[in-house]
Scaffold this motif. Structure first.
Motif, short mmCIF file in Angstrom:
data_model
loop_
_atom_site.label_atom_id
_atom_site.label_comp_id
_atom_site.label_asym_id
_atom_site.label_seq_id
_atom_site.Cartn_x
_atom_site.Cartn_y
_atom_site.Cartn_z
N THR A 103 -10.31 -0.80 8.60
CA THR A 103 -9.08 -0.36 9.68
C THR A 103 -9.73 -0.63 11.06
O THR A 103 -9.18 -0.91 11.94
CB THR A 103 -8.63 0.92 9.17
N GLY B 221 -2.49 -0.90 6.48
CA GLY B 221 -2.49 -1.21 5.14
C GLY B 221 -3.92 -0.52 4.58
O GLY B 221 -3.94 -0.26 3.65
N HIS B 222 -5.02 -1.16 5.19
CA HIS B 222 -6.20 -0.77 4.91
C HIS B 222 -6.60 0.90 5.12
O HIS B 222 -7.11 1.39 4.21
CB HIS B 222 -7.30 -1.48 5.88
N TRP B 223 -5.84 1.34 6.04
CA TRP B 223 -5.76 2.61 6.19
C TRP B 223 -5.32 3.50 5.09
O TRP B 223 -5.88 4.38 4.37
CB TRP B 223 -5.00 3.06 7.54
N LEU B 224 -3.92 2.95 4.49
CA LEU B 224 -3.51 3.57 3.39
C LEU B 224 -4.41 3.40 2.00
O LEU B 224 -4.30 4.39 1.09
CB LEU B 224 -2.25 2.93 3.04
N LYS B 225 -5.21 2.45 2.12
CA LYS B 225 -5.85 2.10 0.91
C LYS B 225 -7.12 3.01 1.12
O LYS B 225 -7.94 2.90 -0.01
CB LYS B 225 -6.33 0.50 1.01
N ASN C 288 -9.71 2.40 3.16
CA ASN C 288 -10.67 1.19 3.69
C ASN C 288 -10.88 1.69 5.18
O ASN C 288 -10.25 0.61 6.04
CB ASN C 288 -10.38 -0.32 3.50
N ASN D 75 1.90 1.72 -3.65
CA ASN D 75 0.76 2.04 -4.25
C ASN D 75 0.37 3.49 -4.23
O ASN D 75 0.01 4.48 -5.18
CB ASN D 75 -0.64 1.46 -4.05
N LYS D 76 0.76 4.23 -3.06
CA LYS D 76 0.07 5.52 -2.59
C LYS D 76 1.42 6.42 -3.02
O LYS D 76 0.95 7.54 -3.26
CB LYS D 76 -0.25 5.52 -1.08
N GLN E 276 0.79 -1.11 0.07
CA GLN E 276 0.02 0.12 -0.14
C GLN E 276 0.85 1.26 -0.08
O GLN E 276 0.44 2.35 -0.48
CB GLN E 276 -1.09 -0.11 1.21
#
Length: 382
Positions: A164, A154-158, A160, A112-113, A109
């Motif tokens: 999170t 990871g979900h935070w960066l995505k 989601n 990706n970011k 992530q």
């Protein structure tokens, strides 16, 4: 997909396991729990914790998951009648696989970011730090929690945010007290209108009921009494504040000792990262606030806040990447030289810390020599 970074991180963590296989008192519950699950299985009357329960009951959830992952290899080892020290190495490697796989999810992530270069600096900084890769295989409650925290990051960066929150609810109710992190994240995101309070409540209530039910079911069976371990830990440490009986540090200790030792070059760089890329600020503030709130508890240990290291490394990696990209410009040339100096200092500090840790388990070495003497005596018939 490139697995080179995984190989590097995994290899260093494995070297630490083989070079320093022994554990200390903080790890004793989970080590013994995994031993009993793998060797005694359903014979609960032989489990160590029933005779030596400790100050507060701890959950078996993490130990059970690691034991399940390690069980195929342990079965082969038992058939070959291999010494139990190899079993300790196997469960530690299994735990390391869990933690590093979730760190991989977070790292993807990051890529990706923020891009491949930031990911590369994230790996470099992690490799040059001692504590994260050394601790990721040590069966501490905080390290079992770190795996879930990495998923949350990871979900935070995505983006989601509800996923999170679910990860953090799972973490708080089953594995380790992180209520302050949950609250800080929730309040911060509510302020930025990324999530709504009502939707967050509906999203998390099912996870909370499932987690409470699971831990009460499993741990009540294992402890042979009705128990919710993490609630008792919360009550003991935060309400009664009895953790201070094991020593205290000043309020600033995390910021003046623990974080500098664990982050090394990333410590000044993470501050620079916040200044260079405003996207980092929204991730650093809740985690920084978590460390700040934890500083109010008088009993402090590095492992209590090790879950903050990945986010600080992300901010530091952003700074490192920006410095590297601008290294040919006149002003940034000096900054780039300073960065290289910091990285070399980190490498030196990590080597020294590893050598100190290698010599820091005298009782484990003493028991190893005692077993050798016993085996020698049996072989000679004395």
């Amino acid at each position: 997909m490139n697995y080179g970074y995984d190989f590097i991180l995994g290899s260093i963590a494995a070297i630490y396991v083989f070079m320093v296989p022994y554990t200390k008192v903080e790890e004793s519950f989970n080590v013994q729990a995994m031993h009993d699950i793998l060797y005694h299985r359903h014979h609960l009357e032989n489990y160590d914790h029933l005779e030596f329960p400790g100050v507060v009951p701890r959950t078996f959830i993490g130990s059970l998951l690691v034991s399940i992952l390690a069980s195929p290899i342990m079965l082969m080892m038992n058939l070959l009648h291999m010494p139990k020290i190899y079993g300790l190495i196997v469960v530690r490697l299994a735990l390391g696989c869990i933690v590093l796989s979730t760190l991989r999810f977070f790292r993807i992530q990051v890529r990706n970011k923020f891009g491949h270069q930031v990911e590369a600096f994230f790996v470099i900084l992690t490799v040059l730090q001692f504590h994260l890769l050394f601790y990721c295989t040590r069966p501490l409650p905080n390290i079992l929690s770190l795996a879930v925290v990495n998923l949350a990051y990871g979900h935070w960066l995505k983006g989601n945010f509800y996923a999170t929150l679910n990860c953090l609810v799972y973490l708080h109710l089953l594995l380790s007290f992180r209520l302050c992190l949950i609250l800080k994240f929730s309040v911060f995101r509510l302020q930025t209108k990324s999530i709504s309070l009502w939707k967050a409540f509906k999203c998390c209530i099912g996870t909370a009921i499932l987690c409470i039910g699971l831990t009460i079911l499993v741990d009540s069976i294992m402890w042979k009494k009705l128990v919710w371990p993490e609630f008792e830990v919360l009550w003991f440490n935060s309400v009664l504040n009895r953790s201070s009986e094991w020593g205290t540090h000043s309020f600033h200790w995390y910021f003046t000792s623990a974080l500098p030792r664990s982050l090394l070059a990333a410590y000044p760089l993470f501050v620079l990262g916040v200044l260079l890329d405003r996207r980092v600020l929204s991730f650093v503030i809740p985690v920084f606030s978590f460390v700040l709130l934890y500083s109010k508890l008088p009993h402090k240990e590095l492992r209590f806040i090790i879950s903050s290291v990945p986010i600080f490394n992300l901010s530091a990696a952003v700074a490192g990447s920006r410095i590297y990209m601008n290294r040919k410009k006149s002003f940034w040339k000096l900054i780039n030289i300073i960065l290289l100096g910091f990285l070399l200092i980190s490498l030196g500090c990590t080597a020294i810390t590893f050598m100190a840790s290698y010599e820091n388990y005298p009782s484990g070495n003493a028991l190893k020599y005692l077993h050798r003497i016993g085996e020698s005596s049996l072989s000679t018939g004395n």
